[in-house]
Scaffold this active site. Sequence first.
Site, PDB file in Angstrom:
ATOM      1  N   SER A 129     111.566 -11.322  58.573  1.00 12.98           N
ATOM      2  CA  SER A 129     112.558 -10.298  58.863  1.00 12.98           C
ATOM      3  C   SER A 129     112.428  -9.784  60.304  1.00 12.98           C
ATOM      4  O   SER A 129     112.545 -10.555  61.251  1.00 12.98           O
ATOM      5  CB  SER A 129     112.426  -9.165  57.843  1.00 12.98           C
ATOM      6  OG  SER A 129     113.528  -8.297  57.905  1.00 12.98           O
TER       7      SER A 129
ATOM      8  N   ASP B  31     120.233 -12.889  50.092  1.00 12.25           N
ATOM      9  CA  ASP B  31     119.413 -11.919  50.832  1.00 12.25           C
ATOM     10  C   ASP B  31     120.202 -10.622  50.882  1.00 12.25           C
ATOM     11  O   ASP B  31     121.295 -10.576  51.443  1.00 12.25           O
ATOM     12  CB  ASP B  31     119.137 -12.452  52.243  1.00 12.25           C
ATOM     13  CG  ASP B  31     118.157 -11.586  53.031  1.00 12.25           C
ATOM     14  OD1 ASP B  31     118.098 -10.364  52.780  1.00 12.25           O
ATOM     15  OD2 ASP B  31     117.476 -12.122  53.917  1.00 12.25           O
TER      16      ASP B  31
ATOM     17  N   HIS C  69     115.173 -11.463  49.933  1.00 11.54           N
ATOM     18  CA  HIS C  69     114.753 -11.259  51.316  1.00 11.54           C
ATOM     19  C   HIS C  69     113.253 -11.485  51.543  1.00 11.54           C
ATOM     20  O   HIS C  69     112.860 -12.194  52.460  1.00 11.54           O
ATOM     21  CB  HIS C  69     115.129  -9.843  51.772  1.00 11.54           C
ATOM     22  CG  HIS C  69     114.768  -9.577  53.195  1.00 11.54           C
ATOM     23  ND1 HIS C  69     115.336 -10.263  54.251  1.00 11.54           N
ATOM     24  CD2 HIS C  69     113.887  -8.702  53.759  1.00 11.54           C
ATOM     25  CE1 HIS C  69     114.841  -9.825  55.387  1.00 11.54           C
ATOM     26  NE2 HIS C  69     113.944  -8.895  55.117  1.00 11.54           N
TER      27      HIS C  69
END
Length: 254
Positions: free
Chosen positions: A93, A194, A223
Amino acid sequence: MPVLPGAEPYHHDGGEIGVLLCHGFTGSPQSLRPWGEHLAQAGLTVSLPRLPGHGTSWQEMSRTRWEDWYAELGKAFADLRGRCSEVFVAGLSLGGCMALRLAEVHGDAVRGVVVVNPSVVGDAPLLRFAPALKYVVPSVPGVAGDIKKEGMTELGYARTPVRAAATLPQLWKLVQRDIGEVTQPLLVFHSRDDHVVKPASVAFLRARLGDNLEVRELTDSYHVATLDNDAPAIFEGSLEFIRSHASVPLTKDL
């Protein structure tokens, strides 16, 4: 402030190949610990630092900025370079975004990059308005814990500090501006489902990078894929990527 149990940094002294792992926004090293341990078992030297303001409380994180987090990664990267012949960087991320920034800034000193659901485009309405919203509310509902696998949880904040989030657009702009500097081999793992980072980030990388980019789709994870059903594919895939692009053998290959 005390660190939450399980959010401690992780380090392993292995062979000549080093890997710097970067956890995500409002998360902690816990989300990447199994990945780090897998790489360590293969003989790699692994560094997984805890970013400032993370793994304690969202109130403490509210007093930090992206520059603070990146500076911590910079120190860990310098340490690995001093102990290893080659260094790879990887992240989840926001950690993926900062891994890309390290590759942009340090050039050939980064041997290769692996990112999981990287956040490089600010397409969430909250983040677009965060610079103004920070004067109105201190926090909003958190984004941690987007995991499909039953019984698995992420050690992250239930609230997102708006002041910290308001600093992200500056980082994204820098990474987007200099993305052409990423000439190292780049492996991207992308979850089709996600609920945190939209497809625009991977689409941006596809549009701007050439043959050095490989994207692998994850079909059974959300995610936080490093703690999800596709985690083994990430762990083994990243290890094979490192093995194929390193110029020195992994310790256990000797």
